[in-house]
Design an enzyme around this catalytic site. Structure first.
Site, PDB file in Angstrom:
ATOM      1  N   HIS A 111       2.143   4.246  -2.890  1.00 32.72           N
ATOM      2  CA  HIS A 111       1.759   5.626  -3.108  1.00 32.72           C
ATOM      3  C   HIS A 111       3.025   6.667  -3.695  1.00 32.72           C
ATOM      4  O   HIS A 111       2.861   7.749  -4.163  1.00 32.72           O
ATOM      5  CB  HIS A 111       1.890   6.358  -1.597  1.00 32.72           C
ATOM      6  CG  HIS A 111       0.491   6.443  -0.930  1.00 32.72           C
ATOM      7  ND1 HIS A 111      -0.333   7.128  -1.273  1.00 32.72           N
ATOM      8  CD2 HIS A 111       0.175   5.646   0.407  1.00 32.72           C
ATOM      9  CE1 HIS A 111      -1.419   6.969  -0.386  1.00 32.72           C
ATOM     10  NE2 HIS A 111      -1.194   5.999   0.424  1.00 32.72           N
TER      11      HIS A 111
ATOM     12  N   HIS B 188       0.936  -1.285   0.084  1.00 36.86           N
ATOM     13  CA  HIS B 188      -0.003   0.011  -0.049  1.00 36.86           C
ATOM     14  C   HIS B 188       0.923   1.082  -0.007  1.00 36.86           C
ATOM     15  O   HIS B 188       0.466   2.175  -0.839  1.00 36.86           O
ATOM     16  CB  HIS B 188      -1.023  -0.208   1.217  1.00 36.86           C
ATOM     17  CG  HIS B 188      -1.643   1.133   1.259  1.00 36.86           C
ATOM     18  ND1 HIS B 188      -3.380   1.118   1.271  1.00 36.86           N
ATOM     19  CD2 HIS B 188      -1.578   2.256   1.605  1.00 36.86           C
ATOM     20  CE1 HIS B 188      -3.703   2.380   1.443  1.00 36.86           C
ATOM     21  NE2 HIS B 188      -2.828   2.996   1.595  1.00 36.86           N
ATOM     22  N   GLU B 189       1.889   1.358   0.950  1.00 40.88           N
ATOM     23  CA  GLU B 189       2.894   2.633   1.053  1.00 40.88           C
ATOM     24  C   GLU B 189       3.728   2.606  -0.144  1.00 40.88           C
ATOM     25  O   GLU B 189       3.794   3.633  -0.652  1.00 40.88           O
ATOM     26  CB  GLU B 189       3.491   2.140   2.494  1.00 40.88           C
ATOM     27  CG  GLU B 189       2.944   2.040   3.427  1.00 40.88           C
ATOM     28  CD  GLU B 189       1.821   3.211   3.714  1.00 40.88           C
ATOM     29  OE1 GLU B 189       1.765   4.392   3.097  1.00 40.88           O
ATOM     30  OE2 GLU B 189       0.715   3.046   4.519  1.00 40.88           O
TER      31      GLU B 189
HETATM   32 ZN   LIG Z   1      -2.584   5.325   1.649  1.00 36.99          ZN
END
Ligand SMILES: [Zn+2]
Length: 201
Positions: A191, A187-188
């Site tokens: 980004h 998830h990170e």
């Molecule tokens: Zn996020």
């Protein structure tokens, strides 16, 4: 955030199916700008960008650059690491991970809570990439500090290999991560490529 959903709040996007080529030299990375230095040097909790704001949402869709190795040796990077952790663990956020763009920096850095380590510490990883994504998948609910109020199931790899720069040695090191912590890393690091978890729902 409520305790029940707390574990699913992180900052994140689509890990490109094509694995990021690594072995890149961080020395080619652009120097920190005055604006970036101002963000890092400010006091208190960092402002978390959200998709509700137009300018924020553009930044959240940006590709991030590495930190120059020299910058990783500086006290300023230590300050950034401390402030990112203070921000993600602040009671107003209470997340399990946060990425550079979420605090206004188009730089490859994430703070992740290592649920796979004793004491479940938050750790900060500069110049991070995902080098391997397992075919074996897991599906679970996610949320994002930058997308308030939205939650949804996302399919992620069960096992990943990350690479990042160890700030003590400035060597690129690799780590194999499994399970929920691997989900947070995916998830990170999404980004950092301008990808949000809602793109994968
Ligand atoms: Zn996020």
């Amino acid at each position: 955030m409520k305790a029940g959903i707390r574990n699913f709040i992180f900052g994140g996007g689509l890990v490109a199916a094509v694995l990021a080529a690594c072995g890149c030299t961080a020395d080619n990375a652009p120097r920190l700008t005055g604006e970036e230095k101002d963000i890092i040097d400010a006091e208190g909790i960092m402002r978390v960008l959200t998709v509700d704001d137009r300018e924020d949402s553009l930044l959240l869709r940006s590709e991030c650059a590495d930190f120059p190795l020299k910058a990783l040796r500086s006290e300023r990077f230590g300050r950034l690491a401390d402030r990112m952790i203070a921000t993600v663990t602040d009671s107003t956020q209470d997340g399990v991970g946060i990425a550079g763009p979420q605090v206004g920096l188009k730089r490859r850095v994430v703070a992740v809570q290592r649920f796979d380590k004793a004491g479940e510490p938050f750790e900060v990883y500069p110049n991070i990439r995902v080098e391997y994504l397992s075919e074996e998948k897991q599906t679970g609910p996610e949320g994002c500090l930058s997308i308030p109020g939205i939650y949804g199931d996302v399919e992620r790899s069960q096992t990943i290999v990350i690479s990042y720069v160890d700030i003590r040695t400035l060597e690129t090191v690799r780590d194999t991560v499994n399970g929920f912590t691997a989900v947070i890393f995916q998830h990170e690091t999404d980004h950092l490529d301008g990808i949000l978890f809602t793109d994968r729902m």
